[in-house]
Design an enzyme around this catalytic site. Structure first.
Site, PDB file in Angstrom:
ATOM      1  N   THR A  35       0.872  -1.190   0.000  1.00  0.00           N
ATOM      2  CA  THR A  35       0.000   0.000   0.000  1.00  0.00           C
ATOM      3  C   THR A  35       0.905   1.235   0.000  1.00  0.00           C
ATOM      4  OG1 THR A  35      -0.244  -0.203   2.400  1.00  0.00           O
ATOM      5  CG2 THR A  35      -2.035  -1.036   1.050  1.00  0.00           C
ATOM      6  N   LYS A  88       3.770  -6.926   3.509  1.00  0.00           N
ATOM      7  CA  LYS A  88       3.583  -5.485   3.323  1.00  0.00           C
ATOM      8  C   LYS A  88       3.430  -4.892   4.718  1.00  0.00           C
ATOM      9  CE  LYS A  88       0.271  -3.261   3.371  1.00  0.00           C
ATOM     10  NZ  LYS A  88      -0.422  -2.415   4.415  1.00  0.00           N
ATOM     11  N   THR A 121      -0.014  -3.750  10.377  1.00  0.00           N
ATOM     12  CA  THR A 121      -0.957  -3.713   9.261  1.00  0.00           C
ATOM     13  C   THR A 121      -0.227  -4.192   8.145  1.00  0.00           C
ATOM     14  OG1 THR A 121      -2.434  -1.983   9.518  1.00  0.00           O
ATOM     15  CG2 THR A 121      -1.860  -2.356   7.388  1.00  0.00           C
ATOM     16  N   GLU A 169       6.081   4.076   7.400  1.00  0.00           N
ATOM     17  CA  GLU A 169       5.608   5.265   6.690  1.00  0.00           C
ATOM     18  C   GLU A 169       6.434   6.484   7.091  1.00  0.00           C
ATOM     19  OE1 GLU A 169       0.980   4.097   5.780  1.00  0.00           O
ATOM     20  OE2 GLU A 169       1.422   5.294   7.538  1.00  0.00           O
ATOM     21  N   ASN A 175      -0.530  10.042   5.997  1.00  0.00           N
ATOM     22  CA  ASN A 175      -1.765   9.632   6.654  1.00  0.00           C
ATOM     23  C   ASN A 175      -2.846  10.695   6.680  1.00  0.00           C
ATOM     24  OD1 ASN A 175      -1.469   6.811   7.484  1.00  0.00           O
ATOM     25  ND2 ASN A 175       0.424   7.631   8.347  1.00  0.00           N
TER      26      ASN A 175
END
Lengths: 392, 392
Positions: A143, A169, A180, A264, A387
């Site tokens: 993602t 991932k 996640t 991230e 985000n």
């Protein structure tokens, strides 16, 4: 890569969310495989998580794993469950394996229902893509990951070579248990379902359950592992078991590190070690408080040796220890003990350590037997950008 | 402002950390006052916190509060305790009140020792500045706050008017109990020490203990409250008590809102309401998980109606409720119930609500009696900038 025997890999573009990105992948085992899974403990479990748990409960063999990115199929109620089952029927026809032998996994935006027309349309190209390249499958489940994540291991037993590969991932909504995160493992050992599940649970607990990016635990987390026996090598003795477990652990360790390294917006990996706690649970409380503290994470990002924030987080962790027992070392340098900072210019000593990518933070909180280790990312402006704008 | 009788206010520049900023403040009561305090529960408590707790334990009356910004005097061991006591001696000589009647409070970088020469040098100008302007004192305790924070209240009893003012500093390291935060209250009612402490503890629990900026609880948090009786109005009956408590609550409510509104880098204030929980503690778990979730906070920042992240956080909160009972409303709009999203284009409905500064998020999790409310800020790039560079 050293691919385990009897597996093929597929990837296709369904445009579930974005155009021009691989977003549907599959791993197909030519021989039905022993399967194991570890899942999120979030109270809201995505439709594919519920589906997998139901399928694995009866100990059946599994012929494929199918994973999509872009849509999570979580918080979607009965319609989501029915859609999930229908994707398995579509995949069964396309891939030529029974629908009740396909484990589904999804990641992406929570709450939206699948667009079934897109699922139907993509199946022919998924089937056509079947081949021997796991990299494309690893890319299809990404993602906000910036790189795809693969790991491999192999070892010799008297019966021959056993091979494992793993892919996952990661990126955001990582922690406090699992990430996640979708992670798929393929192995060609001939191992019992019970032994495979036990070693998967153990190894996940030591690796992927010990990373934190943002303290958020997703509705979709799962690790699915197949072992199809196609190497012809049976795992029979205690020694065989230990060897397979060791290599499974190393694959998962590598994937866990890659998740934090590619957090991230992340620029740092902190190895938070806690020792001397009364129990492992107390050690865990300290490590999680430090690893999830936004102030510690922003200090990591700024390469700022602001060690007071680490002590502060340990202090509100709720762990049972005496403040005067805490000893803090950063990168091996003694910083704080007996409730007092060490003398000397700590900033000078710590600056080169904080400037590195990997930073070891060690907290000893007493003379108890409890310990743990946690991998934590830093918190950056890029994380906010990703985000705040994730859906737009 | 409507200043309570018998108080004077001081502020000076000591250059503890930055040049050109007020960084030392004091409130002096001409009459020794009944005093109450509420403190951080962090295991590592700053020297001034330990000092205040010791002083308040014997029920003595207090003549002044002195607060500095720039240095926290936390994690500084015995030297820090001795330095703290010495600052009280210096202040006593300068302000003309006994050292054992001055409550100290500090905020700033953890771990550094005070520069005592600066403390000594600043005292004459602190004493000279004594006057009737609480605004300068409120400015002196600011760290990364962008505005100073004051609140006031007054009411009539048959004996005359009672006045309260409150000031605080907030900004970062806010939560899970209290905030990084110094808050000083001055009142001129004639009230017993026991009643004053009880109402302060109650009111803090309903206000300042219910805000979260980043989930970090500091080593220095404290609320100190004086009431010097100089209005000549005695709080005697149950009705008097209720009235004073109501106005103390309103002062603290206003300060709590101002802390979240001025959160480091903050642009939003989320009112997270939880109802129907089995217990208040369960409601609290849900509210804290939602309010501290980086993914919820970044969605707030992005004005993104990504409600799945709210459900997800409730799901990993550890609170005892059934997933199918959760009902989510945002700004009064029903979003999710029975495990299923409401039909319709939720993004369209929610976009104008999410665009506002104040956003009400209501989670009903069953038919139990447990409820709570929490004020939460968003998480922004500016927060990262402030905290990655805080010491430089």
């Amino acid at each position: 890569m050293n691919i385990p025997k009897g597996y093929r890999f597929a990837a296709a573009r369904a445009a579930f969310k974005y155009e021009g990105k691989l977003d549907l992948g599959a791993i197909v085992s030519d021989t039905p495989a022993v399967a194991a899974g570890v899942f999120t403990t979030n109270k809201f479990q995505a439709a594919p998580v519920l589906q997998c748990k139901e399928m694995l409960a009866d100990g059946r063999k599994i012929s494929a794993i199918m994973g999509n990115s872009g849509q999570a199929n979580a918080c979607t109620g009965e319609e989501g469950r029915a859609n999930c089952r229908e994707t398995l029927n579509l995949a069964a026809r396309a891939l030529g394996v029974p629908a009740d032998e396909i484990l589904p996994a999804s990641t992406g935006v929570i709450g939206a229902q699948f667009n079934m027309a897109k699922w139907e349309a993509v199946m022919p190209s998924l089937a056509e893509s079947l081949g021997d390249d796991p990299e494309l499958t690893a890319k299809a489940i990404m993602t906000t990951d910036t790189v795809h994540k693969l790991a491999e291991a192999s070892f010799e037993l008297k019966g021959g070579e056993v091979r494992l590969i793993g892919m996952c991932k990661g990126a955001g909504m990582i922690s406090p248990n699992m990430a996640t995160m979708l992670s798929f493992i393929a192995c060609d050992a001939d191992v019992s379902a019970e032994a495979w599940q036990t070693m998967l649970s153990d190894c996940v607990n030591l690796t992927i359950n010990r990373v934190t990016v943002d303290g958020d635990m997703s509705t979709n987390d799962c690790v699915l592992a197949l072992s199809n026996g196609r190497s012809g090598v049976a795992i029979e003795s205690e020694d065989d078991y230990i060897l397979l477990r060791k290599h499974l652990l190393s694959v998962l360790e590598e994937l866990a590190y890659k998740i934090v390294m590619d957090a991230e917006g992340g620029t740092k990996v902190a190895f938070i070690e806690v020792s001397g706690a009364k129990t492992d649970a107390d050690a865990e409380l300290v490590a999680r408080a430090v690893g999830n503290s936004p102030l510690v994470k922003t200090a990591l990002f700024g390469s700022d040796p602001n060690w007071g924030r680490i002590i502060c987080a340990a202090g509100y962790s709720g762990a049972n220890f005496r403040a005067e027992d805490l000893v803090l070392k950063i990168g091996g340098v003694l910083v704080f003990r007996n409730g007092t900072p060490e003398p000397g210019d700590m900033d000078d000593l710590l600056a080169p350590i904080m400037a590195k990518r990997d930073i070891v933070i060690h907290l000893d909180v007493g003379d108890g037997p409890g310990s743990t280790m946690l991998l934590a990312s830093d918190l950056t402006k890029e994380y906010i950008s990703i985000n705040a704008d994730y859906r737009s």
